[in-house]
Design an enzyme around this catalytic site. Structure first.
Site, short mmCIF file in Angstrom:
data_model
loop_
_atom_site.label_atom_id
_atom_site.label_comp_id
_atom_site.label_asym_id
_atom_site.label_seq_id
_atom_site.Cartn_x
_atom_site.Cartn_y
_atom_site.Cartn_z
N LYS A 1 0.83 -1.20 0.00
CA LYS A 1 0.00 0.00 0.00
C LYS A 1 0.87 1.26 0.00
O LYS A 1 0.59 2.22 -0.74
CB LYS A 1 -0.94 -0.01 1.22
CG LYS A 1 -2.06 -1.05 1.10
CD LYS A 1 -2.78 -1.30 2.42
CE LYS A 1 -3.83 -2.42 2.26
NZ LYS A 1 -4.44 -2.80 3.54
N GLN B 1 -4.39 -1.44 9.94
CA GLN B 1 -4.28 -2.76 9.30
C GLN B 1 -4.87 -3.83 10.22
O GLN B 1 -4.50 -3.95 11.38
CB GLN B 1 -2.81 -3.05 8.99
CG GLN B 1 -2.59 -4.34 8.20
CD GLN B 1 -3.19 -4.29 6.79
OE1 GLN B 1 -3.13 -3.27 6.11
NE2 GLN B 1 -3.80 -5.38 6.35
N ASP C 1 -11.05 2.90 4.55
CA ASP C 1 -11.38 1.47 4.46
C ASP C 1 -12.89 1.25 4.50
O ASP C 1 -13.37 0.17 4.16
CB ASP C 1 -10.72 0.70 5.62
CG ASP C 1 -9.45 -0.03 5.19
OD1 ASP C 1 -9.28 -0.24 3.97
OD2 ASP C 1 -8.64 -0.38 6.06
#
Lengths: 366, 366
Positions: B126, B170, B193
């Protein structure tokens, strides 16, 4: 006691393995300890307690044809009216206990805009149910053509009113009002309809608990549990995907580990899909949509549809029709709700239950 | 009067013809006008523009057996890597245009806790992708045993940092940390997200638009659209119901009017249900779960599974396996994503896209 009364109606389905049995007992024990008081009223457990890890069985790769479900030829007509009365009676006792203990009662505010006949009937029934349970109720009626600010201002008053624990904006609103904006303005802690998107997100997500579960879906699950219908691992079809019934019902069934399919107006083969279901919950609002041919023998059918149809022979001038072609369905199913007298009364009972829960939370009353 | 209205509803519809066509063109035109810039990058339209009224067809009562889908014997291997590269290239141009116009670039912050091999690989990819697109990136690494307050404090810093437009925690987090609490602390405007329950609720509800759509589901829809796969009215099966993939994928497919069934670890007949699907999106994390026998000939299959398996012959010491038994599936399907190189690269492209959208929103840059 109620558990005994309703589960006796059907022989409990034996689970295929130990895991499910142990979860079921864990849920039951949680029920009888942590949520002692609310358990008196509502049998469906907190959602987080239902969360399970995703452990795929090693035989997922093998196809097991499912033998046709055996069921006796006895159909259960799920008597939502009587179950709702039991629940409302328990709520009345709890409200009375609250009043005696702390001198407070739960309060529900209803905002209704316009003169839709069905909305007015629903609202009147809700207010009457509050009165019977000892719950304070207040109603603000606004004219059809009222400005958005008037609705928002009524809402703001109720948001701030400490004697109000639940606020309900009767839907649908007239076209010129922004439903999303209005519902967003409703205090989360008083969203007893559970329609706020944050409540909906928490209903959807594993590990989360919504403050309120929307009343009709919650009533449906309650009916299933009280009728001894196992949900976990069952194929469930929800017909209709409205924000207020279809969507939250499908989310709630998933939290209970059903395998859920959502059938809607653009589904090409609704009959075929519905016929695979062990549990059918229909909220399309289309009278007689679900024919006998849509149903698997032995299925459990909950009919949320209530469509008013002119009926000069009735005192009120109309009658309510469900989504299910009842006469055909009743010959096939193992259990079914009638219309009226099935899911409808449960919606009101769950509204009272959510309002009571909200007041309990506010007063830290257990 | 109501009776009349009801009849009208039933008669009015032959949605297979005019209605859907007109909606499709409306969506297309919206696409090419209102969302001119974002449309360059992402082809999936705003969700609200897809909302349709629930109008049930008058032939819902008749059972139409669906003829086996005709398809040529040519399978499309959906090249997610190449599609993702195209999207990332468009994002790079947009970032550059933003920098030239207003002297700002989007910023992404990543918080990673612990040393999980897969998490570190995802995070590294990422960060690298951000660099290539000209997006600023910052990473906070915390030790496995760090306290919840440390994570919350890192999060608070990024929430306040005006150069950061997206924050990513994460997942999964170590067991001792409360994932729900941490994700709730993330600023909604930076939740690239899309895992905040408010975003999830807005994704679920008709008439609502989430600020961000979770990256993997968004990438799946984008792959379908770019591969010319029609979603509306199709039977779709989502395998797995995780908060981060299965759940939002099923909600997104519903917003696109697929008929969705959600299969999970407790589903009794996953093979039978999956075999009815025109579109299969699988995110179970179980290598080779989906055999050829699970698939209808002509189905479109997107494989989100990426399970690392030791592989001494590979440079990295491991290889990634999907949920789908690829060699069997590829003989049957009309289109399929490989693993790796299918959905995976799209997840990163959508993360960049969400971060860019967030910065555009912040700077009111179109």
């Amino acid at each position: 006691m109620m558990m005994a009364r309703y589960t006796m109606q059907r022989v409990a389905i034996s689970w295929q393995n130990g895991l499910i049995t142990s979860i079921a007992s864990a849920t039951r024990s949680l029920h009888t300890t942590k949520d002692r008081h609310s358990c008196k009223i509502i049998m469906s457990p907190p959602l987080v307690s239902l969360d399970l890890p995703d452990i795929w069985s090693s035989n997922s790769n093998q196809y097991h044809s499912i033998p046709p479900q055996k069921f006796s030829n006895e159909q259960i007509i799920i008597d939502g009216k009587s179950i709702a009365e039991d629940i409302r009676s328990s709520i009345t006792s709890e409200v009375s206990r609250m009043k005696e203990s702390i001198g407070k009662v739960p309060g529900l505010a209803v905002i209704v805009v316009g003169q839709r006949r069905d909305s007015l009937i629903y609202v009147r029934n809700k207010i009457k149910a509050c009165e019977e349970a000892g719950i304070k109720s207040v109603m603000t009626e606004l004219p059809d053509e009222c400005a958005e600010d008037e609705v928002l201002s009524a809402l703001a008053n109720f948001n701030e009113d400490s004697s109000i624990h639940g606020i309900l904006v009767q839907l649908p609103l007239p076209q010129h009002l922004d439903e999303g904006k209005i519902l967003n303005a409703l205090s989360l802690e008083k969203d007893v309809d559970g329609f706020h998107p944050l409540n909906m997100g928490n209903l959807a997500m594993r590990g989360r608990e919504p403050l309120f579960i929307p009343c009709t879906p919650k009533g449906c699950i309650e009916l299933l549990i009280r009728s001894g219908v196992e949900i976990i691992g069952k194929n469930a079809v929800v017909i209709g995907k409205s924000n207020i019934v279809g969507l939250p019902t499908s989310l709630l069934l998933q939290r209970h580990h059903a395998t859920v399919s959502i059938v809607h107006a653009l589904t090409k083969n609704p009959e075929q899909i519905t016929r695979e279901a062990d549990i059918v919950i229909t909220a399309a609002g289309v009278p007689n949509l679900v024919r006998g041919s849509w149903l698997k023998p032995g299925a459990v059918v909950l009919d949320v549809g209530t469509f008013p149809v002119d009926d000069p022979s009735s005192e009120s001038g109309y009658c309510l029709m469900g989504d299910v072609y009842y006469e055909e369905a009743v010959e096939l199913v193992s259990a079914i709700t009638p219309v009226p007298g099935g899911v409808g009364p449960m919606t009101i009972a769950m509204l009272l239950s959510n309002t009571l829960d909200s007041a309990k939370r506010k007063f830290d009353f257990t």
